[in-house]
Structure formats: structure tokens, C-alpha cells
Scaffold this active site. Sequence first.
Site, short mmCIF file in Angstrom:
data_model
loop_
_atom_site.label_atom_id
_atom_site.label_comp_id
_atom_site.label_asym_id
_atom_site.label_seq_id
_atom_site.Cartn_x
_atom_site.Cartn_y
_atom_site.Cartn_z
N CYS A 1 4.96 5.32 -1.89
CA CYS A 1 4.20 5.46 -1.14
C CYS A 1 4.59 6.77 -0.53
CB CYS A 1 3.10 4.70 -0.77
SG CYS A 1 2.51 2.58 -1.40
N ALA B 1 3.21 9.89 0.45
CA ALA B 1 2.47 11.04 1.07
C ALA B 1 2.05 10.64 3.23
CB ALA B 1 1.06 10.82 0.91
N PRO B 2 2.33 11.51 3.67
CA PRO B 2 2.40 13.40 3.62
C PRO B 2 4.04 13.43 4.27
CG PRO B 2 2.45 12.24 6.23
CD PRO B 2 1.81 11.11 5.31
N GLY B 3 4.71 12.24 3.26
CA GLY B 3 6.56 12.71 2.76
C GLY B 3 7.47 12.36 3.99
N GLY B 4 6.95 12.24 5.24
CA GLY B 4 8.05 12.09 6.77
C GLY B 4 9.27 11.28 5.97
N ASP C 1 0.55 5.10 -8.99
CA ASP C 1 0.08 4.16 -8.28
C ASP C 1 1.20 3.36 -8.14
OD1 ASP C 1 -1.42 1.83 -7.47
OD2 ASP C 1 -3.18 2.23 -9.16
N ASP D 1 6.28 1.76 1.97
CA ASP D 1 5.79 1.81 3.00
C ASP D 1 4.37 1.85 2.68
OD1 ASP D 1 5.96 2.90 5.69
OD2 ASP D 1 4.80 4.58 5.28
N CYS E 1 2.21 0.41 9.11
CA CYS E 1 2.21 0.54 10.76
C CYS E 1 1.29 -0.61 11.29
CB CYS E 1 1.68 2.05 10.60
SG CYS E 1 0.81 2.85 10.09
#
Length: 445
Positions: free
Chosen positions: A265, A267-270, A316, A334, A386
Amino acid sequence: MSENRKFTARDTALEVLMQIERANAWSDSSLKRTIAKNGLEGREAALATRLAYGVVQNRTLLDYYITCYCVQKAHRLEPVIRNILRIGGDQILFMDKIPERAAVNEAVEQAKRWGRPRAAGMANAVLRKCVASKSTLPWLPQNDPLRRMTVQYSHPRWLVERLVSLVGAEEAEEFLRLDNRPVATCIQTNPLKTTPEELAQELRDAGVSVQPHPWLAGCFEITGTGDLERLPAFAEGRCTVQDAAARLAAMAAAPAPGDRVLDVCAAPGGKSFAMAMEMGNRGDILSCDIHPHKLKLIENGAARLGITIVRTALADGRERHAAWVEQADVVLADVPCSGLGIIRKKPDIRWKDPAALAALPAIQRAILGNAAAYVRPGGVLVYSTCTVLPEENGGVVTDFLSGHPEFVKEDFDLPGIGSCSGDATLWPQRTGTDGFYICRMRRRA
């Protein structure tokens, strides 16, 4: 409002607040869209952002004082008038650089511009009372500590009660207080392009205030950036924005150079980028997301940072891809979550419907169970969120482990946190980071 009139920062903030109220829009996306539509730049764009976020952040407290000074309760007012009063009250109570008289007068004129001339006098009276009583505001409800915290920090009662049950009243109040305080931007040095020393000097030369992160090497807390994306250090990929907690999740995964990594999962790729840097840009990272436009964000971010080992795939996290089974040395999940650990950066998260949050653990369990299939024997699986709610964190992991005896929790160490016995919950009031959960598991060989 007249289509021919130039929009001000206050009008833009009001438009955004109305979108949030009527269409349940997210403040950040609504702000970007509305600021662009109304042609705001520089200080006006910054003021519109500050006003909109300020109202979202202090909504309950502002409504409490509006109700104290208005003949009608705040929730009974027409939404346009209620939000005009909120914008005015936010300036009076929380913004020292705007003259109080200007805040009152602008609210009066705004009521007229938005076709509510009969409400202009009421706006004037209510906000003048706020100004006159600024140093002696009405007492918050002291006989009910939970009610007081709910009003003072503008969080829903259910969330205040939950936090108190988890960490006690004192820590819960500090958590709520931090949610409403400004947060310095945390950036990570890109070792593929520069050193921490060179990056810090470059930013200081550009007029940015730079402080080394108190316990995370290669990271800085910065303020005074203006539009960060226009800074050469960012635009040319010598740094990336990432909270310390998210960086720690990538460090817990601890991929080695040459490893095959799957970020389910991403995005946004950090976290994919942080792992690529840890790997010295050697190996392979497959970064997945369910939304096609978010894959482009990952690809653009990797290109900016000079990372060549990140590939993207539309997927997915709950659906099995046979070709990936038992192929990854490291899998990071994540997962989508309530986001209650990042309210300080996304203030409207606090107003999410708690009933909708109840469905999240089932989704999280499905993603984690599916992601586990991609871990090779002997490989590592990291689960992170988070949020600070145990039903989305340790509860999901416990359920997973009860059905997957081939996985076991594995101890790990993190800078600033210390030794973790398989998992760790990061609380903002304890670590100074976003609220986060990290669990590291090993598949038996």
C-alpha cells in the site's frame, strides 16, 4: 456571491468550509482546488489555508464562544453565517498578526458579499463581544473534564474518552494539545544525491530555518520554506518530506542492498523511497496501490530522487497475485487506517464518522493476511499504521498470528525509541512524532 468579484483569502476559506460542510470534502484537496480556481498566490493563498485549517482545528471551541455571545446557538445558524463567524473568531482568538478590528470588519463585509446583509449587524455584535472578552472568555465546563477537553481542543467526545482510556487523562490532554499546535516539516536527506551537512547548508543559504532532528540521523526539522516544492534542494531530489515515524517503519523493515521488497500500500511512496535509500538503490522494490493516479505520484517521486529500483503495480492489497507468492525478502503493509495519529497534520481527520472506522480492522486483516503470502520463507513482514487505536494495531496482528503460525514477532531496535519487543506504538506526546504503530514479523525458514 457575485461571480465577477475577485475572491479574497477569507472568501476562499469560506468556500472551502462550505464544501467541507455540504459535501464532506477533505480540507487539503478542497483548498488546493479552490485556491487554484480563485487565483490566489503567496500570502493570500497562505492566509486562506491558515483560516480554513484554523476553523477545522478549533471548530468546537469557536462554536462554544459563538453560542455564548449570540442569541442563537451556533448549530442553529445558517451555515454561511456560522462559518463567517468562525473565520472571524479564529482570527480574533488565535491569530496575533491580524488586527481585531480588521477581523470584525472583514466578517461584516463578507456577510454582505455573500448575500446576507441582515446578518452583518449580528456578525459585528458577536465578534465585538469576542474582542471585548478576549482576556476574560467564558469558563469552559470545569465540572466535566472530558467535556472541557472536548470543547477546549475541539475533538469529538468519543475520541477524547478513548484516548483517556488508553493513556490516562494527563497524556490524553497532551495528545489533544499537540494536535492543535503547528508542526515543523520533517525532511530526510537523500544520500544518493548529497550529505546531511551539504543539505543543511544549502537550505540555510536559501533562508530556511534548519534544526537537526533530535534523534534521527540525516533528518531535519525545517520552517520558513515558503513553497517547499520550489526549493532547488527539494525539486532536484536532495531531500524528501517524511515524518520520523514513517521513516522508522522503513527502518524496521531493514531491507538489505540487493533485496526484493514489496510495498503493498505504497502511495505516495515515502516508505518505498526510504527503503530504497537504505538499500543504496540496489535491489528491487515493487510499490503497489489501488489508485492509478497515485502510481504516477510514486513514479514521479522516485525520478526526482534518482531512485531507479522502484517499480509500480496497480493492485488491491486484498487480492492475491500468484506470481508474487513467496518471492519477497521484505514485505511492508502500511495499511489504510483511521489516521488518528496524524490529526496534527490533517485536522479534519478528527471529525471522521466513528461508525465508518469500525469497518477498518476487517480490511486491515485482509490486507495483512494476503501480504503475508508474498514473504519468502525466512523473510520479513512489517505491518504499520498511522493510528494509535489498538483494534487497528496489535489487535489485527494478534488475529493474524493466531491463524498464521509460520510467522512470529521479531525484536528490533529503533533510534529514539530503543528496543521493541516485536512491535511499538509511537505516541506524539512521548516521541514527538506522528502517532504510529510498527510490528516486525519473521516467516519461519
